[in-house]
Design an enzyme around this catalytic site. Sequence first.
Site, PDB file in Angstrom:
ATOM      1  CG  ASN A  39      -1.877  -1.160   1.243  1.00  0.00           C
ATOM      2  OD1 ASN A  39      -2.329  -1.594   0.191  1.00  0.00           O
ATOM      3  ND2 ASN A  39      -2.204  -1.663   2.424  1.00  0.00           N
TER       4      ASN A  39
ATOM      5  N   GLY B 255      -4.041   3.374   0.624  1.00  0.00           N
ATOM      6  CA  GLY B 255      -4.451   2.855   1.925  1.00  0.00           C
ATOM      7  C   GLY B 255      -3.311   2.669   2.904  1.00  0.00           C
ATOM      8  CD  GLN B 256       2.741   4.068   3.049  1.00  0.00           C
ATOM      9  OE1 GLN B 256       2.682   4.594   1.923  1.00  0.00           O
ATOM     10  NE2 GLN B 256       3.870   3.879   3.682  1.00  0.00           N
ATOM     11  CB  SER B 257      -2.448   3.095   8.097  1.00  0.00           C
ATOM     12  OG  SER B 257      -1.998   1.785   8.379  1.00  0.00           O
TER      13      SER B 257
ATOM     14  CG  HIS C  39       4.295  -1.785   5.470  1.00  0.00           C
ATOM     15  ND1 HIS C  39       4.332  -0.410   5.609  1.00  0.00           N
ATOM     16  CD2 HIS C  39       2.987  -2.114   5.371  1.00  0.00           C
ATOM     17  CE1 HIS C  39       3.095   0.062   5.601  1.00  0.00           C
ATOM     18  NE2 HIS C  39       2.258  -0.956   5.440  1.00  0.00           N
TER      19      HIS C  39
HETATM   20  P1  AMP Z   1      -0.706  -0.171   5.837  1.00  0.00           P
HETATM   21  O1  AMP Z   1      -2.131   0.200   6.149  1.00  0.00           O
HETATM   22  O2  AMP Z   1      -0.498  -0.794   4.515  1.00  0.00           O
HETATM   23  O3  AMP Z   1       0.210   1.005   6.097  1.00  0.00           O
HETATM   24  O4  AMP Z   1      -0.323  -1.311   6.873  1.00  0.00           O
HETATM   25  C1  AMP Z   1       0.137  -1.060   8.159  1.00  0.00           C
HETATM   26  C2  AMP Z   1      -0.056  -2.312   8.940  1.00  0.00           C
HETATM   27  O5  AMP Z   1       0.719  -2.221  10.103  1.00  0.00           O
HETATM   28  C3  AMP Z   1      -1.487  -2.591   9.379  1.00  0.00           C
HETATM   29  O6  AMP Z   1      -1.922  -3.827   8.825  1.00  0.00           O
HETATM   30  C4  AMP Z   1      -1.394  -2.631  10.894  1.00  0.00           C
HETATM   31  O7  AMP Z   1      -2.225  -3.611  11.453  1.00  0.00           O
HETATM   32  C5  AMP Z   1       0.068  -2.943  11.103  1.00  0.00           C
HETATM   33  N1  AMP Z   1       0.638  -2.523  12.352  1.00  0.00           N
HETATM   34  C6  AMP Z   1       0.544  -1.285  12.930  1.00  0.00           C
HETATM   35  N2  AMP Z   1       1.237  -1.259  14.075  1.00  0.00           N
HETATM   36  C7  AMP Z   1       1.784  -2.487  14.233  1.00  0.00           C
HETATM   37  C8  AMP Z   1       2.614  -3.081  15.233  1.00  0.00           C
HETATM   38  N3  AMP Z   1       3.036  -2.398  16.318  1.00  0.00           N
HETATM   39  N4  AMP Z   1       2.984  -4.377  15.068  1.00  0.00           N
HETATM   40  C9  AMP Z   1       2.579  -5.072  13.991  1.00  0.00           C
HETATM   41  N5  AMP Z   1       1.796  -4.562  13.021  1.00  0.00           N
HETATM   42  C10 AMP Z   1       1.407  -3.287  13.139  1.00  0.00           C
END
Ligand code: AMP
Length: 114
Positions: free
Chosen positions: A87, A93-95, A100
Amino acid sequence: MACIFCRIAAGEIPANVVARGDGVLAFRDVNPQAPTHVLVIPTQHVPSSGHLPVSERAAVFGAVMQLAVEVAAQLGLAEPGYRLVVNTGVDGGQSVDHLHVHLLGGRRMHWPPG
Ligand code: AMP
């Protein structure tokens, strides 16, 4: 304050690590969207797939994707299959603003994605 994935890479906050490589780390997503949901990151801070200098793209993407494929095989996903997702940005949809790759498996994926 370093970003959350930088802090995981540094061992400052816990994560369920499944594999490590040279400059890359794989750990379980805290909010899994499939029976297997692993994140693979470069340990260096890269905000998104669009932020790598051209000269580093092949090496960083290569290392991250290589570990993702290795983890998929280690977790028994090679034969049934799996999905790798990157993402990027708001529309993507990157959060978490640290590059990653999502490794998703253990169920049939849908297309098109939401
Ligand atoms: P994205 O929305 O593609 O940026 O994905 C970010 C991902 O990071 C999401 O699926 C979250 O559930 C995951 N995430 C956020 N914080 C953590 C954490 N501390 N450990 C493992 N996964 C995490």
